[in-house]
Design a protein around this motif. Structure first.
Motif, short mmCIF file in Angstrom:
data_model
loop_
_atom_site.label_atom_id
_atom_site.label_comp_id
_atom_site.label_asym_id
_atom_site.label_seq_id
_atom_site.Cartn_x
_atom_site.Cartn_y
_atom_site.Cartn_z
N PHE A 19 -5.13 -2.16 0.67
CA PHE A 19 -4.22 -2.55 -0.41
C PHE A 19 -2.96 -3.25 0.10
CE2 PHE A 19 -2.65 1.74 0.47
CZ PHE A 19 -1.27 1.62 0.36
N ASN A 20 -2.77 -3.26 1.42
CA ASN A 20 -1.63 -3.99 1.96
C ASN A 20 -1.77 -4.10 3.47
OD1 ASN A 20 0.86 -5.31 2.06
ND2 ASN A 20 2.04 -3.43 2.18
N LYS A 39 -7.14 1.88 1.24
CA LYS A 39 -7.08 2.39 -0.12
C LYS A 39 -8.00 3.60 -0.26
CE LYS A 39 -6.37 0.34 -4.69
NZ LYS A 39 -6.61 1.56 -5.46
N ASN A 50 3.13 5.68 -2.32
CA ASN A 50 2.13 4.64 -2.54
C ASN A 50 1.05 5.13 -3.49
OD1 ASN A 50 3.24 2.66 -0.70
ND2 ASN A 50 2.48 3.91 0.98
N GLU A 52 -0.61 3.67 -5.58
CA GLU A 52 -1.72 2.71 -5.68
C GLU A 52 -2.77 2.96 -4.60
OE1 GLU A 52 1.33 0.40 -3.14
OE2 GLU A 52 1.19 2.22 -4.34
N SER A 53 -2.44 3.81 -3.64
CA SER A 53 -3.37 4.11 -2.55
C SER A 53 -4.38 5.19 -2.92
CB SER A 53 -2.59 4.56 -1.31
OG SER A 53 -2.09 5.89 -1.49
N GLN A 58 -10.67 -0.88 -6.49
CA GLN A 58 -9.69 -1.92 -6.80
C GLN A 58 -9.11 -1.64 -8.18
OE1 GLN A 58 -10.58 -6.18 -7.98
NE2 GLN A 58 -10.03 -6.50 -5.83
N GLU A 90 -1.65 -7.91 -11.47
CA GLU A 90 -1.90 -8.01 -10.04
C GLU A 90 -3.04 -7.08 -9.65
OE1 GLU A 90 0.46 -6.46 -6.07
OE2 GLU A 90 1.64 -7.31 -7.71
N ARG A 91 -3.96 -7.61 -8.84
CA ARG A 91 -5.02 -6.78 -8.29
C ARG A 91 -4.48 -6.00 -7.10
NH1 ARG A 91 -7.71 -11.65 -9.31
NH2 ARG A 91 -9.42 -11.50 -10.82
N VAL A 92 -4.84 -4.74 -7.04
CA VAL A 92 -4.45 -3.90 -5.90
C VAL A 92 -5.73 -3.40 -5.24
CG1 VAL A 92 -3.25 -1.82 -5.16
CG2 VAL A 92 -2.33 -3.18 -7.04
N LYS A 251 6.39 1.98 -8.92
CA LYS A 251 4.94 1.79 -8.85
C LYS A 251 4.22 2.67 -9.87
CE LYS A 251 4.89 0.67 -3.89
NZ LYS A 251 4.30 1.03 -2.58
#
Length: 290
Positions: A19-20, A39, A50, A52-53, A58, A90-92, A251
């Motif tokens: 994811f980053n 992720k 985080n 989003e992790s 996705q 935004e796609r993560v 987030k």
């Protein structure tokens, strides 16, 4: 389809979901690092910076600050998120091959040589994608890149040992040291984690304990002393203290997730200093951040 909905594709065995990739990091190991964030995480720490992790899939998130309040959001109309006129969607999470990740890492190779830095594999929880992480670490070591890993220790012992042997250092998080509360609050299996830590140290791997300082959870001397008592039999010289911050609060809003610590104050310098002095008095070298 909601703004934080999961997209169903799963990475295959030759692809990792990242994811980053954060370049020029100074807080995830020695020197200047490139941090690859995997992720997926089996835990649910309420202070996670985080969020989003957590999901291995996705996701699509909506940045409210960018949203221009279209009459019909493309998420609701079924159109591609690429059609969003403001870029608020935004796609993560991106499936990446070994070669793609290494190509990004190589952009910063000059910094590793001059600073003594390298690559750090982080998350989420790296062990959630253990086979891919192990193979990536093998390839990085083959290219003479120093490799570190950040982990909670929650994972298969054999795979963790295999990954640890490929790393120059393992940054190992200690959280809540009461087994029942740890399970309830974070989902972690503390006995397994402590066994995995012991396995790494006994294998001669350089392991650096890290302790997040979270008000109401780990920012107290009782919990810190439990960590110190566990570490006492091992030949450990350094501990990293990670003070709580609110950098990830926005987030949760973007992901439409409930953030339980939004009203929690960050520790004061005196709070942190008290813990630092206590750990130093036990004979350890202390790094704030790490």
């Amino acid at each position: 389809m909601s703004p934080h909905s999961d997209v169903l594709q799963q990475p295959n065995e030759r692809m990792g979901r990242v994811f980053n990739i954060q370049r020029y990091s100074l807080n995830d190991g020695l020197g200047i690092r490139t941090v690859v964030f995997f992720k997926g995480c089996p835990l649910s720490c309420p202070w996670c910076a985080n969020p989003e992790s957590r999901s291995p899939k996705q996701q699509v998130i909506k940045r409210e600050a960018k949203c221009i309040q279209c009459e019909e959001c493309v998420l609701d109309s079924g159109e591609s998120i690429d059609e969003c006129p403001s870029g608020a969607l935004e796609r993560v999470g991106k499936e990446m091959s070994y070669d793609e990740i290494i190509a990004e890492i190589e952009k910063d190779s000059v910094f590793y040589r001059t600073s003594g830095g390298g690559v750090t594999l982080s998350g989420g929880e790296v062990m959630a994608q253990a086979p891919f992480a192990i193979e990536l670490a093998k390839r990085l070591k083959g290219l003479n890149y120093p490799v570190a890993v950040e982990t909670t220790g929650q994972g298969n012992a054999r795979q963790l040992l295999a990954l640890g042997k490929l790393c120059d250092e393992v940054l190992f998080d200690f959280k809540i040291m009461d087994p029942e509360r740890a399970k309830t609050v974070t989902g972690i299996d503390l006995p397994t984690v402590l066994k995995n830590f012991t396995l790494l140290v006994e294998a001669g791997i350089t392991v650096i304990p890290r302790l997040p300082l979270i008000p109401g959870y780990t920012l107290d001397l009782i919990n810190v002393d439990k960590v110190l008592r566990f570490l006492q039999p091992f030949d450990i010289e350094e501990i990293h203290l990670l003070p709580f911050h609110q950098y990830g609060a926005n987030k949760y809003t973007s992901l439409k997730m409930n953030y339980l610590l939004k009203d929690v104050q960050v520790p004061t310098s005196s709070d942190i200093d008290a813990i630092r002095r206590h750990v130093e008095a036990a004979g350890y070298r202390v790094t704030i951040g790490g």
